[in-house]
Scaffold this motif. Structure first.
Motif, PDB file in Angstrom:
ATOM      1  N   ALA A  13       0.865  -1.137   0.168  1.00 16.88           N
ATOM      2  CA  ALA A  13      -0.158   0.053  -0.034  1.00 16.88           C
ATOM      3  C   ALA A  13       0.921   1.209  -0.116  1.00 16.88           C
ATOM      4  O   ALA A  13       2.022   0.987   0.301  1.00 16.88           O
ATOM      5  CB  ALA A  13      -0.808   0.115   1.279  1.00 16.88           C
ATOM      6  N   ILE A  14       0.250   2.372  -0.537  1.00 20.23           N
ATOM      7  CA  ILE A  14       1.071   3.403  -0.494  1.00 20.23           C
ATOM      8  C   ILE A  14       0.203   4.720   0.346  1.00 20.23           C
ATOM      9  O   ILE A  14      -1.169   4.919  -0.121  1.00 20.23           O
ATOM     10  CB  ILE A  14       1.476   4.163  -2.013  1.00 20.23           C
ATOM     11  CG1 ILE A  14       1.932   2.958  -2.976  1.00 20.23           C
ATOM     12  CG2 ILE A  14       2.065   5.364  -1.708  1.00 20.23           C
ATOM     13  CD1 ILE A  14       2.088   3.356  -4.248  1.00 20.23           C
ATOM     14  N   ALA A  15       0.816   5.139   1.142  1.00 18.25           N
ATOM     15  CA  ALA A  15       0.044   6.070   1.979  1.00 18.25           C
ATOM     16  C   ALA A  15       0.409   7.447   2.038  1.00 18.25           C
ATOM     17  O   ALA A  15       1.813   7.477   1.944  1.00 18.25           O
ATOM     18  CB  ALA A  15      -0.025   5.389   3.318  1.00 18.25           C
ATOM     19  N   ARG A  16      -0.199   8.594   2.180  1.00 28.36           N
ATOM     20  CA  ARG A  16       0.040   9.747   2.216  1.00 28.36           C
ATOM     21  C   ARG A  16      -0.116  10.388   3.498  1.00 28.36           C
ATOM     22  O   ARG A  16      -1.442  10.317   3.775  1.00 28.36           O
ATOM     23  CB  ARG A  16      -0.440  10.730   1.050  1.00 28.36           C
ATOM     24  CG  ARG A  16       0.154  11.892   1.026  1.00 28.36           C
ATOM     25  CD  ARG A  16      -0.791  12.946   0.267  1.00 28.36           C
ATOM     26  NE  ARG A  16      -0.446  14.355   0.072  1.00 28.36           N
ATOM     27  CZ  ARG A  16      -0.319  15.274   0.891  1.00 28.36           C
ATOM     28  NH1 ARG A  16      -0.846  14.921   2.123  1.00 28.36           N
ATOM     29  NH2 ARG A  16       0.126  16.349   0.932  1.00 28.36           N
ATOM     30  N   PHE A  17       0.716  11.337   4.082  1.00 28.01           N
ATOM     31  CA  PHE A  17       0.122  11.776   5.445  1.00 28.01           C
ATOM     32  C   PHE A  17       0.695  13.516   5.130  1.00 28.01           C
ATOM     33  O   PHE A  17       1.471  13.643   4.375  1.00 28.01           O
ATOM     34  CB  PHE A  17       0.922  11.377   6.539  1.00 28.01           C
ATOM     35  CG  PHE A  17       0.912  10.034   6.767  1.00 28.01           C
ATOM     36  CD1 PHE A  17      -0.497   9.505   7.579  1.00 28.01           C
ATOM     37  CD2 PHE A  17       1.302   9.010   6.214  1.00 28.01           C
ATOM     38  CE1 PHE A  17      -0.655   8.292   8.073  1.00 28.01           C
ATOM     39  CE2 PHE A  17       1.149   7.685   6.576  1.00 28.01           C
ATOM     40  CZ  PHE A  17       0.025   7.355   7.552  1.00 28.01           C
ATOM     41  N   GLU A  18       0.256  14.135   6.067  1.00 25.93           N
ATOM     42  CA  GLU A  18       0.539  15.663   6.205  1.00 25.93           C
ATOM     43  C   GLU A  18       2.186  15.515   6.344  1.00 25.93           C
ATOM     44  O   GLU A  18       2.692  14.748   7.102  1.00 25.93           O
ATOM     45  CB  GLU A  18      -0.105  16.391   6.961  1.00 25.93           C
ATOM     46  CG  GLU A  18      -1.332  16.901   6.708  1.00 25.93           C
ATOM     47  CD  GLU A  18      -1.545  17.137   5.224  1.00 25.93           C
ATOM     48  OE1 GLU A  18      -0.977  18.303   4.982  1.00 25.93           O
ATOM     49  OE2 GLU A  18      -2.266  16.865   4.468  1.00 25.93           O
ATOM     50  N   PRO A  19       3.101  16.624   6.041  1.00 21.86           N
ATOM     51  CA  PRO A  19       4.470  16.272   6.351  1.00 21.86           C
ATOM     52  C   PRO A  19       4.884  16.411   7.706  1.00 21.86           C
ATOM     53  O   PRO A  19       5.970  15.754   7.955  1.00 21.86           O
ATOM     54  CB  PRO A  19       5.132  17.687   5.676  1.00 21.86           C
ATOM     55  CG  PRO A  19       3.752  18.633   5.570  1.00 21.86           C
ATOM     56  CD  PRO A  19       2.658  17.841   5.392  1.00 21.86           C
ATOM     57  N   GLY A  20       4.175  16.909   8.764  1.00 28.81           N
ATOM     58  CA  GLY A  20       4.574  16.834  10.029  1.00 28.81           C
ATOM     59  C   GLY A  20       4.181  15.615  10.961  1.00 28.81           C
ATOM     60  O   GLY A  20       4.404  15.538  12.039  1.00 28.81           O
ATOM     61  N   THR A  21       3.653  14.621  10.247  1.00 30.86           N
ATOM     62  CA  THR A  21       3.077  13.699  10.772  1.00 30.86           C
ATOM     63  C   THR A  21       4.154  12.688  11.405  1.00 30.86           C
ATOM     64  O   THR A  21       5.217  12.544  10.894  1.00 30.86           O
ATOM     65  CB  THR A  21       1.966  12.491   9.787  1.00 30.86           C
ATOM     66  OG1 THR A  21       0.983  13.515   9.312  1.00 30.86           O
ATOM     67  CG2 THR A  21       1.585  11.609  10.664  1.00 30.86           C
ATOM     68  N   GLU A  22       3.781  12.109  12.945  1.00 32.68           N
ATOM     69  CA  GLU A  22       4.752  11.340  13.324  1.00 32.68           C
ATOM     70  C   GLU A  22       4.337   9.741  12.464  1.00 32.68           C
ATOM     71  O   GLU A  22       3.411   9.339  12.182  1.00 32.68           O
ATOM     72  CB  GLU A  22       4.392  11.089  14.677  1.00 32.68           C
ATOM     73  CG  GLU A  22       5.139  10.407  15.501  1.00 32.68           C
ATOM     74  CD  GLU A  22       4.906  10.448  16.942  1.00 32.68           C
ATOM     75  OE1 GLU A  22       5.195   9.127  17.695  1.00 32.68           O
ATOM     76  OE2 GLU A  22       4.672  11.243  17.458  1.00 32.68           O
ATOM     77  N   LEU A  23       5.701   9.282  12.362  1.00 30.53           N
ATOM     78  CA  LEU A  23       5.691   7.947  11.651  1.00 30.53           C
ATOM     79  C   LEU A  23       4.868   6.948  12.599  1.00 30.53           C
ATOM     80  O   LEU A  23       5.196   6.710  13.780  1.00 30.53           O
ATOM     81  CB  LEU A  23       7.159   7.324  11.644  1.00 30.53           C
ATOM     82  CG  LEU A  23       8.152   8.133  10.483  1.00 30.53           C
ATOM     83  CD1 LEU A  23       9.425   8.012  10.788  1.00 30.53           C
ATOM     84  CD2 LEU A  23       7.402   8.329   9.203  1.00 30.53           C
ATOM     85  N   PRO A  24       3.948   6.142  11.886  1.00 33.19           N
ATOM     86  CA  PRO A  24       3.226   5.248  12.511  1.00 33.19           C
ATOM     87  C   PRO A  24       4.277   3.935  13.010  1.00 33.19           C
ATOM     88  O   PRO A  24       4.968   3.580  12.138  1.00 33.19           O
ATOM     89  CB  PRO A  24       2.063   4.700  11.488  1.00 33.19           C
ATOM     90  CG  PRO A  24       2.018   5.615  10.666  1.00 33.19           C
ATOM     91  CD  PRO A  24       3.645   6.343  10.628  1.00 33.19           C
TER      92      PRO A  24
END
Length: 128
Positions: A13-24
């Motif tokens: 899967a390819i996921a997109r987050f906002e730039p400041g998101t903490e890595l899951p």
């Protein structure tokens, strides 16, 4: 330019987050192929499909092909030799490069067509 490649066994899967998101944490603990790219615009993560369950803004159903490296940085045209036949076959891709090699992701439903195009271009699937 003939190259050897393999297919990774799992779906991605390819996921997109906002730039400041903490890595899951589940992504960081995931074994196998994971790619993290943070820019000023976004955080993109490629990971096993099961690890991406529950993440927001996910595109699932990708398979990954690994170009057999390592390659020196001054070697040219390797990735293009894979992408050109895929473009001619109208197959969309998501590419990830590492220090040693390249990974090319295609949607699962396009994998057979991608393999045929790459073999027609002279590339060799390891194990066949």
């Amino acid at each position: 330019m003939t190259q050897y490649f393999s297919i990774l066994p799992q779906s991605f899967a390819i996921a997109r987050f906002e730039p400041g998101t903490e890595l899951p944490s589940a992504v960081l603990a995931s074994p196998g192929f994971v790619s993290l790219t943070r820019t000023e615009d976004e955080l993109s993560i490629v990971c096993a499909e099961d690890v991406a369950a529950g993440l927001a803004r996910v595109d699932s159903g990708w398979r990954a092909m690994k170009v057999q490296g390592p390659f020196a940085f001054d070697q040219t045209g390797i990735l293009a030799s894979f992408l050109d036949p895929l473009a001619v076959a109208a197959i969309g891709i998501f590419a990830v490069s590492t220090f040693d090699t390249d990974y090319i992701l295609v949607k699962s439903e396009n994998l057979a067509k991608a393999l045929a195009a790459l073999k027609q271009a002279g590339h060799h699937l390891i194990g066949e």
